[in-house]
Design a protein around this motif. Structure first.
Motif, short mmCIF file in Angstrom:
data_model
loop_
_atom_site.label_atom_id
_atom_site.label_comp_id
_atom_site.label_asym_id
_atom_site.label_seq_id
_atom_site.Cartn_x
_atom_site.Cartn_y
_atom_site.Cartn_z
N PHE A 1 -50.48 49.19 -43.04
CA PHE A 1 -49.65 47.74 -42.77
C PHE A 1 -49.18 47.08 -42.03
O PHE A 1 -48.46 46.32 -42.52
N THR A 2 -49.51 47.52 -40.88
CA THR A 2 -49.09 47.33 -39.78
C THR A 2 -50.15 45.63 -39.46
O THR A 2 -51.20 46.18 -39.48
N GLN A 3 -49.95 44.30 -38.32
CA GLN A 3 -50.75 43.47 -38.45
C GLN A 3 -51.83 43.60 -37.46
O GLN A 3 -53.37 43.46 -37.85
N ASP A 4 -51.42 44.54 -37.16
CA ASP A 4 -52.51 44.75 -35.57
C ASP A 4 -52.61 46.30 -35.16
O ASP A 4 -52.08 47.07 -35.59
N ARG A 5 -53.01 47.04 -33.86
CA ARG A 5 -52.67 48.15 -33.21
C ARG A 5 -51.14 47.99 -33.83
O ARG A 5 -50.56 47.51 -33.42
N GLY A 6 -50.56 49.63 -34.19
CA GLY A 6 -49.46 50.06 -33.71
C GLY A 6 -49.84 51.66 -33.40
O GLY A 6 -49.73 52.38 -33.77
N THR A 7 -49.34 51.54 -31.89
CA THR A 7 -49.24 53.02 -30.87
C THR A 7 -47.49 52.75 -30.15
O THR A 7 -46.79 52.80 -30.62
#
Length: 361
Positions: A32-38
């Motif tokens: 669901f995040t547009q790009d990498r989420g860390t």
């Protein structure tokens, strides 16, 4: 290491955990995040999950999203920090979200709250651990000054910064602050866990110092349940020096009033390596979540998938399947308990390290 991929496990009773009759199911859209989420942190308020994370689509600044009406949406605008950050934390009190983070360059720490429209700064700290947490409806922060509480717009110091060790891993139980940290001993060249509490105007040891058994630790978790302290951590046995891992395992220990004792017998993990330890207690039941790794090389983890276990009837028993996720990549992120539900989050390596949500029922 912290986070992505959001999960919750319904733990109705101790028997339900142990007997394991449920299934893991995806909740909401995968990735669901547009790009990498860390480096994510998770908080759940009245059944609504909130996620703070380093947002790849916002130049690796902090963003906050929440899941409601069957979709994930930003809380305010994405990218609420001025610079790139690491290790954000989130708490929600009376419906108001609070976020803390440390700048990747410059070390400044900020705490912000969402006023319904925008994120406003309530604390600037030139150098601090950055962690926040909610305890019984009160916001606490670990700063360069010490452990502070926030109420009616005022920060109050409840314990000064310890002379030795970090207060980044902390909790408050019955008004007493506790910290856990990795303590180095030059003579042995290793790092072991020490726990302290602040009472009678000073930081005091809880049991012996440096009590963990192996050469080095990471991923330290601290929980005080009904007055009893627990720690969980990743234990590195390095008999041949730094990096020469013989065993990497998840371990849970409990303070019995005199010393620290391991919870359960033997390794919790199912392979040689178990990392990214996260720990909580659900209605008296210890629960640990970790990345089970079959192999290890200098490029990182191979075949690392997430496993959750509960300590029931004297054994660590799996909640659902062992290794029930897709390839984790960054490993487990964070976990959170609300009532009878345990939430967990981690980055799904096979989906560009984007967030995915599952539930166990």
């Amino acid at each position: 290491m912290k986070k992505l991929f959001l999960i919750f496990i319904t733990l109705l009773t101790l028997g339900a955990v142990a007997c394991d009759t449920g299934q893991w199911q995806t909740v909401g859209p995968a990735g669901f995040t547009q790009d990498r989420g860390t480096f994510t942190d998770l908080y759940v308020y009245n059944g609504t999950p909130y996620l703070a994370f380093v947002d790849g689509s916002a130049n690796f600044t902090v963003s906050v999203m929440k899941f409601e009406n069957n979709s994930w949406n930003y809380v305010g605008a994405p990218g609420i920090s001025e610079k790139r950050v690491t290790d954000p934390y989130i708490a929600v009190i009376n419906g108001t979200p609070y976020v803390s983070y440390g700048e990747y360059y410059g070390n400044r720490v900020q705490v912000k709250k969402f006023n319904g429209t925008t994120w406003e700064t309530i604390l600037n700290d030139p150098w601090g651990p950055a962690a926040i947490q909610e305890v019984n409806g009160v916001l606490y922060a670990s700063t360069s000054i010490g452990i502070q509480s926030y109420s009616n717009g005022v920060w109050t110091t409840v314990a000064p910064a310890p002379a030795e060790g970090s207060s980044n891993v902390f909790t408050v139980s019955f008004g007493v602050p506790y910290i856990a940290y990795s303590q180095y001993l030059a003579a042995e060249g290793n790092y072991k866990v020490t726990v302290k509490k602040y009472m009678a105007g000073s930081w005091q040891l809880v049991g012996p110092e440096r009590f963990s058994p192996a050469h080095r630790v990471s991923d330290i978790n601290l929980v005080v349940y009904a007055g009893t302290p627990y720690v969980a951590f990743t234990n590195f046995d390095e008999p041949y020096g730094y990096g020469s891992y013989n065993v990497i395992e998840t371990m849970v220990m409990k303070f019995n009033g005199f010393t620290w004792a391991q919870v359960g017998i033997g390794s919790i993990g199912d392979h040689v390596y178990a990392t990214d330890t996260h720990f909580t207690i659900q209605n008296g039941v210890p629960v640990v979540v970790y990345t089970d790794v079959k192999d290890w090389n200098y490029n990182g983890q191979i075949s690392g998938k997430v496993t959750a276990k509960a300590y029931a009837y004297g054994l660590w028993q799996p909640i659902g399947d062992i290794g029930f996720t897709e390839l984790g990549g960054y490993g487990v992120s964070s976990i959170f308990v609300e009532n009878t539900t345990l939430y967990l989050c981690y980055p799904e390596g096979s989906n560009g390290y984007k967030a995915t949500v599952m539930k166990y029922e």
